[in-house]
Write a protein that holds these residues in place. Structure first.
Motif, short mmCIF file in Angstrom:
data_model
loop_
_atom_site.label_atom_id
_atom_site.label_comp_id
_atom_site.label_asym_id
_atom_site.label_seq_id
_atom_site.Cartn_x
_atom_site.Cartn_y
_atom_site.Cartn_z
N ALA A 115 27.60 16.46 1.10
CA ALA A 115 27.86 17.78 0.52
C ALA A 115 28.56 18.68 1.53
O ALA A 115 29.48 19.45 1.18
CB ALA A 115 26.55 18.42 0.06
N PHE A 116 28.13 18.61 2.78
CA PHE A 116 28.79 19.37 3.84
C PHE A 116 30.24 18.91 4.01
O PHE A 116 31.16 19.75 4.11
CB PHE A 116 28.03 19.18 5.15
CG PHE A 116 28.65 19.86 6.33
CD1 PHE A 116 28.45 21.20 6.57
CD2 PHE A 116 29.46 19.14 7.22
CE1 PHE A 116 29.05 21.84 7.65
CE2 PHE A 116 30.05 19.76 8.30
CZ PHE A 116 29.84 21.11 8.52
N LEU A 117 30.46 17.59 4.02
CA LEU A 117 31.81 17.06 4.14
C LEU A 117 32.69 17.53 2.98
O LEU A 117 33.84 17.95 3.18
CB LEU A 117 31.76 15.53 4.18
CG LEU A 117 33.12 14.80 4.19
CD1 LEU A 117 33.91 15.16 5.44
CD2 LEU A 117 32.91 13.29 4.12
N GLY A 118 32.15 17.48 1.77
CA GLY A 118 32.93 17.90 0.61
C GLY A 118 33.27 19.38 0.65
O GLY A 118 34.39 19.78 0.29
N THR A 119 32.33 20.21 1.10
CA THR A 119 32.60 21.64 1.20
C THR A 119 33.67 21.93 2.24
O THR A 119 34.55 22.78 2.04
CB THR A 119 31.31 22.40 1.55
OG1 THR A 119 30.31 22.10 0.58
CG2 THR A 119 31.56 23.91 1.55
N MET A 120 33.62 21.21 3.37
CA MET A 120 34.63 21.40 4.41
C MET A 120 36.01 20.94 3.93
O MET A 120 37.03 21.56 4.25
CB MET A 120 34.23 20.65 5.67
CG MET A 120 32.95 21.16 6.33
SD MET A 120 32.98 22.94 6.69
CE MET A 120 34.26 22.98 7.96
N VAL A 121 36.05 19.86 3.15
CA VAL A 121 37.32 19.42 2.56
C VAL A 121 37.87 20.49 1.63
O VAL A 121 39.07 20.81 1.66
CB VAL A 121 37.13 18.09 1.80
CG1 VAL A 121 38.38 17.75 0.98
CG2 VAL A 121 36.83 16.96 2.78
N PHE A 122 37.00 21.06 0.81
CA PHE A 122 37.41 22.13 -0.10
C PHE A 122 37.96 23.33 0.67
O PHE A 122 39.02 23.87 0.34
CB PHE A 122 36.21 22.54 -0.96
CG PHE A 122 36.46 23.73 -1.84
CD1 PHE A 122 37.25 23.63 -2.96
CD2 PHE A 122 35.88 24.96 -1.54
CE1 PHE A 122 37.48 24.74 -3.78
CE2 PHE A 122 36.09 26.05 -2.34
CZ PHE A 122 36.89 25.94 -3.46
N LEU A 123 37.25 23.75 1.72
CA LEU A 123 37.71 24.89 2.52
C LEU A 123 39.02 24.55 3.23
O LEU A 123 39.90 25.42 3.36
CB LEU A 123 36.64 25.27 3.54
CG LEU A 123 35.33 25.83 2.98
CD1 LEU A 123 34.34 26.09 4.10
CD2 LEU A 123 35.57 27.11 2.18
#
Length: 320
Positions: A115-123
């Motif tokens: 979830a952290f990885l996905g949020t950082m990709v989104f940002l």
């Protein structure tokens, strides 16, 4: 006198929560709890844990929505519109494929990390792509989440884990019992931490230059916020599954009625999230009783309708 509306809202939410304790396929009442040991066991083993899980998960997703909206500076984002929930499911699936005997804490760690990885990709995508409309931002997240979801579905079909994946996506509370919901107390602590740091997240939401000018390390605050949101999303996904649109709808409704004071709004967001989640859960239990419709299905229909309404309202405001 200023606290009377909040107290009234808390009382109304408490009524819904107490009602949730006595609604279900197994008939319970105060008298049965006093006279029937089996009824008391059912109450303590199933109903109380289920209701506590509902309250904790709803509060966490509502507050996480507020924090994400502050950090991204967009009112239409939350874990399910940034793709974080889909990334969390991918993490749990990969762990189930390569380490099927992993404990619950291991699944939570995998879900939170992804979830952290996905949020950082989104940002990262937002920083590299200039978007003219704020409405496009959640659509980018939804598209990224759809890609990740497709990959997850493909891997699950190859590993014969489609049924387990469907269970994660159900977002229901029917299977929550004593001994299973306890990790959600972690998200309760996260909600308390996010409330205490609300002012810092508000300043970080004003932009890097403003935050730096006020003496805050913008990147550190953003990283802390994303980490806490990812942890809450991962734990919630493992224990109860997806909870769509809750962190989007409730914070926006609260902001429309009360303004943009984040710290003052957070108690209202918590109460509103718990009330909406409990209401959807009660509807799901009553409509087809003694069977049950997962709360996420009801919430998804309500949330999607309100989400479209907010987009149309934003569009009319811009063109008006």
């Amino acid at each position: 006198m200023r606290r009377l509306p909040l107290l009234a809202a808390a009382l109304g939410t408490a009524v819904l929560v107490v009602t949730s304790l006595f609604v279900g396929g197994y008939d319970l009442s105060l008298r049965s709890l006093l006279d029937d040991p089996d009824a008391l066991n059912m109450f303590l083993i199933s109903r109380v844990p289920r209701t506590l899980a509902l309250v904790l998960a709803a509060a966490a997703m509502g507050v996480c929505g507020v924090i994400m909206q502050m950090l991204v500076q967009n009112r239409f984002v939350e874990p399910t519109t940034t793709g974080a929930s889909e990334w969390a499911a991918l993490g749990v699936l990969l762990l189930a494929m390569f380490a099927p005997a992993a404990p619950v804490l291991g699944r939570m760690a995998a879900a939170s990390a992804f979830a952290f990885l996905g949020t950082m990709v989104f940002l990262g995508v937002l920083r590299r792509v200039r978007l003219r409309s704020s409405v496009v931002v959640p659509l980018v997240g939804i598209m990224l989440g759809a890609v990740v979801s497709a990959v997850t579905l493909y891997l699950a079909s190859g590993a014969d884990l489609l049924q387990m994946l469907a269970t994660w996506r159900s977002g229901g509370f029917s299977s929550v019992v004593r001994g299973q919901y306890e990790p959600l107390w972690i998200v309760g602590l996260i909600v308390a931490g996010l409330y205490l740091a609300a002012d810092r997240f508000t300043i970080a939401g004003l932009g890097r230059d403003v935050a730096t000018g006020l003496g805050l390390r913008h990147e550190r605050i953003v990283l802390a916020g994303v980490s806490m949101v990812a942890l809450a999303t991962g734990v919630t996904t493992v224990v109860v599954g997806f909870i769509p649109f809750l962190g989007l709808v409730v914070p926006n409704l609260v902001s429309l009625t009360r303004g943009d004071d984040v710290r003052a709004n957070l108690p209202w967001v918590v109460l509103g999230s718990v009330a909406l989640m409990t209401g959807c859960d009660l509807i799901g239990r009553v409509v087809v009783s003694p069977l049950e419709i997962p709360a996420s299905v009801i919430l998804g229909a309500v949330g999607a309708t309100l989400f479209i309404g907010m987009i149309l309202r934003k569009r009319n405001t811009l063109h008006g």
